[in-house]
Design a protein around this motif. Structure first.
Motif, short mmCIF file in Angstrom:
data_model
loop_
_atom_site.label_atom_id
_atom_site.label_comp_id
_atom_site.label_asym_id
_atom_site.label_seq_id
_atom_site.Cartn_x
_atom_site.Cartn_y
_atom_site.Cartn_z
N VAL A 39 -50.10 -65.49 -42.29
CA VAL A 39 -50.11 -66.57 -43.47
C VAL A 39 -49.77 -65.48 -44.63
CG1 VAL A 39 -51.33 -67.78 -45.20
CG2 VAL A 39 -51.63 -68.38 -42.81
N ILE A 40 -50.54 -64.41 -44.60
CA ILE A 40 -50.30 -63.45 -45.89
C ILE A 40 -48.98 -62.76 -46.01
CG2 ILE A 40 -51.32 -61.35 -46.64
CD1 ILE A 40 -54.08 -62.28 -45.74
N THR A 41 -48.61 -62.30 -44.63
CA THR A 41 -47.36 -61.68 -44.61
C THR A 41 -46.14 -62.75 -44.99
OG1 THR A 41 -48.06 -60.44 -42.77
CG2 THR A 41 -45.64 -60.36 -42.89
N LYS A 42 -46.30 -63.90 -44.55
CA LYS A 42 -45.31 -65.07 -45.09
C LYS A 42 -45.25 -65.42 -46.52
CE LYS A 42 -43.58 -69.41 -43.32
NZ LYS A 42 -43.51 -70.39 -42.75
N GLU A 43 -46.59 -65.76 -47.06
CA GLU A 43 -46.64 -66.21 -48.31
C GLU A 43 -47.32 -65.41 -49.41
OE1 GLU A 43 -48.93 -69.82 -48.01
OE2 GLU A 43 -47.80 -70.61 -46.22
N GLY A 44 -48.22 -64.30 -48.89
CA GLY A 44 -49.07 -63.44 -49.73
C GLY A 44 -48.33 -62.15 -50.09
N PRO A 45 -49.08 -61.45 -50.94
CA PRO A 45 -48.58 -60.39 -51.62
C PRO A 45 -48.42 -59.32 -50.17
CG PRO A 45 -50.94 -60.44 -52.28
CD PRO A 45 -50.20 -61.63 -51.49
N SER A 46 -47.64 -58.26 -50.07
CA SER A 46 -47.65 -57.27 -49.29
C SER A 46 -46.81 -56.16 -49.58
CB SER A 46 -46.84 -57.91 -47.95
OG SER A 46 -46.77 -56.77 -46.80
N GLN A 47 -46.99 -55.01 -49.25
CA GLN A 47 -46.52 -53.70 -49.64
C GLN A 47 -45.05 -53.66 -49.31
OE1 GLN A 47 -48.81 -50.69 -47.93
NE2 GLN A 47 -50.49 -51.08 -49.11
N PRO A 48 -44.14 -53.45 -50.33
CA PRO A 48 -42.65 -53.48 -49.64
C PRO A 48 -42.41 -52.45 -48.62
CG PRO A 48 -42.87 -53.39 -52.23
CD PRO A 48 -44.29 -53.20 -51.44
N SER A 49 -43.27 -51.15 -48.57
CA SER A 49 -42.98 -50.20 -47.30
C SER A 49 -43.28 -50.99 -46.11
CB SER A 49 -43.93 -49.10 -47.65
OG SER A 49 -45.13 -49.31 -47.88
N LYS A 50 -44.41 -51.70 -45.97
CA LYS A 50 -44.86 -52.35 -44.77
C LYS A 50 -43.86 -53.35 -44.42
CE LYS A 50 -49.22 -52.97 -44.05
NZ LYS A 50 -50.81 -53.33 -44.36
N LYS A 51 -43.50 -54.26 -45.34
CA LYS A 51 -42.42 -55.28 -44.95
C LYS A 51 -41.06 -54.52 -44.52
CE LYS A 51 -43.45 -58.97 -48.19
NZ LYS A 51 -43.08 -59.74 -49.44
N TRP A 52 -40.81 -53.46 -45.17
CA TRP A 52 -39.80 -52.70 -44.39
C TRP A 52 -39.70 -52.28 -43.05
CZ3 TRP A 52 -38.59 -47.70 -42.98
CH2 TRP A 52 -37.27 -47.48 -42.43
N ALA A 53 -40.96 -51.79 -42.92
CA ALA A 53 -41.26 -51.06 -41.66
C ALA A 53 -41.26 -52.17 -40.50
CB ALA A 53 -42.46 -50.26 -41.92
N MET A 54 -42.05 -53.39 -40.90
CA MET A 54 -41.92 -54.48 -39.97
C MET A 54 -40.64 -54.85 -39.64
SD MET A 54 -44.97 -54.78 -38.88
CE MET A 54 -45.35 -53.20 -39.05
N ARG A 55 -39.69 -55.09 -40.65
CA ARG A 55 -38.57 -55.66 -40.34
C ARG A 55 -37.72 -54.73 -39.37
NH1 ARG A 55 -37.95 -56.67 -45.94
NH2 ARG A 55 -38.28 -58.93 -46.32
#
Length: 458
Positions: free
Chosen positions: A380-396
């Motif tokens: 839920v948090i990854t989809k809707e909530g705040p997340s660190q840009p670096s973490k989003k990039w790494a997950m992608r």
């Protein structure tokens, strides 16, 4: 505006004192071990857990009717029942009751709900003398802290520190840290507070719909002392604490203390049904986000919680990082699935403060699927909530690599070769948080896929 530190940042601060961190870890594991011994003495332990879980399933599916039944029976018993949709309304109810009864001095036994509502500070700001009478709660009240654990609120403090706190506030001998001496000093101090108080506030462990009565469990008898001496008793209860029948109570009482501290039962299990002659009793039923959680299909089971703290005592993250690192009234695994429902932005890092090992689920006396809910909150948090840009990039990037077998194989070979020849400073540096306290295992010469291809015929 002051920002709340992430769990990782707060945990890092606590971990700077390595000796305290290890001591905290060992202390809580000792409590977990006592729980295991107590549970193993009950042959029907797992059946009790199943029964408790099923009773709570029934409660959550019939909460509205059970609460109305509870209210009706409680009113017939002479208890004044009030409803509060949130913390502010709860606090306003308490304030009005105290004003109407001209009370200024009150004693309070341990209540996580009133901590959740910020009642102490609310009343103190309005000139009321609020005294926590649970020994651990009184210690942290002196120390101007909040509980770090829902059952053992001062577990983060060592006896020498408690001795210093008592020396400052109670005048005990400087340097004295004998537990018996300090406890006696607290007993004498609190006895005067009990005598002077005109009102007593308690929490509620279980409200019984069938009878309109409620039960308060303590180990120190402070709830009994306060309510018996004061003319006014205010009980504060989260709406999820209801159980259908008196016959159900035995199931939960056999589970609660064993799960919390390894005792067979709490020293005092106090039943309240009606006010005594010439005295008043109020019961405040509090929502404060509970119906919202009830409406979340993936997370409604979190409302089964009976606040035993077993999940905290077993959690490797909580034991090493302390309750203060969570920034919430209820810390640990159960708090990490309750708190995001109250404020997703503030508590967005808590579901990630877990190894997902499942130990919390294994010890939960009412079988809440805590680790599964932690994982679902992460989604839920990854989809809707705040997340660190670096973490989003790494997950992608990671998702892209893992979705393409040839790219995955190529990156694996590249990583193995790079790690085997890279200087230590390239691998262990400030950018590698995992490397701060860990050593990577020896780099394998080949992937499992390569090994399997060679050896599958054997």
């Amino acid at each position: 505006m002051k920002t709340t530190p992430t769990h990782a940042a707060a945990a890092e601060e606590f971990l700077k004192d390595g000796e305290r961190s290890h001591w905290h870890d060992d202390t809580l594991w000792h409590v977990r071990s006592k729980r295991d011994v107590a549970a193993q003495k009950i042959p029907e332990w797992e059946q009790l857990r199943n029964n408790a879980s099923q009773i709570k399933d029934h409660v959550l599916s019939n909460l509205d009717n059970l609460l109305l039944q509870f209210e009706k029976n409680a009113r017939e018993n002479g208890i004044e029942v009030l409803w509060a949709k949130d913390a502010d309304e709860h606090n306003q109810h308490v304030l009005r009751i105290l004003e109407e009864n001209q009370v200024k001095n009150l004693v309070k036994s341990k209540s996580i709900l009133t901590e959740e509502c910020g009642l102490n500070h609310f009343l103190e700001d309005k000139g009321y003398d609020v005294v926590d009478t649970d020994l651990g709660e009184r210690i942290i009240q002196f120390n101007k802290q909040v509980p770090s654990h829902i059952v053992m609120p001062a577990i983060h403090l060592k006896k020498k520190e408690i001795g210093d706190i008592f020396h400052e506030h109670l005048g005990t001998d400087a340097g004295a840290d004998d537990p018996a001496y300090l406890t006696e000093a607290a007993r004498q101090h609190l006895r005067q507070k009990f005598i002077q108080a005109k009102a007593a506030i308690t929490g509620v462990n279980f409200g019984i719909a069938e009878t309109g009565g409620f039960v308060v469990c303590t180990n120190e008898g402070n709830a009994d002392m306060g309510t018996h001496l004061a003319d006014l008793h205010i009980a504060c209860m989260g709406i999820e604490k209801i159980i259908p029948r008196a016959a159900d109570l035995g199931v939960f009482l056999r589970l609660l203390a064993r799960s919390a501290t390894g005792q067979s039962i709490t020293n005092y299990t106090s039943h309240f049904h009606r006010p005594r002659k010439g005295k008043k009793m109020y019961l405040i039923l509090v929502d404060n986000g509970r119906t919202n959680q009830l409406g979340r299909e993936d997370f409604r089971n979190s409302l089964k919680c009976i606040r035993c703290g077993a999940c905290m005592n077993t959690c490797p993250i909580y034991r090493r990082s302390s309750g203060f690192s969570y920034g919430s009234t209820v810390p640990g695994p159960i708090g990490s699935i309750l708190s995001p429902g109250m404020d997703l932005k503030k508590h967005s890092t808590l579901p990630f403060a877990s190894t997902l090992c499942g130990s919390c689920t294994n010890v939960c006396p009412v079988k809440i699927n805590i680790h599964e809910q932690l994982y679902k909150w992460r989604q839920v948090i990854t989809k809707e909530g705040p997340s660190q840009p670096s973490k989003k990039w790494a997950m992608r990037f990671g998702g892209n690599v893992m979705s393409k077998p040839k790219l995955f194989d190529m990156m694996g070979n590249l990583a193995r070769k790079s790690l085997s020849i890279s200087p230590r400073g390239f691998v262990y540096n400030s950018f590698n948080a995992w490397g701060k306290h860990r050593e990577l295992p020896e780099v394998p010469k080949e992937s499992f896929k390569d090994w399997y291809r060679k050896n599958r015929k054997q």
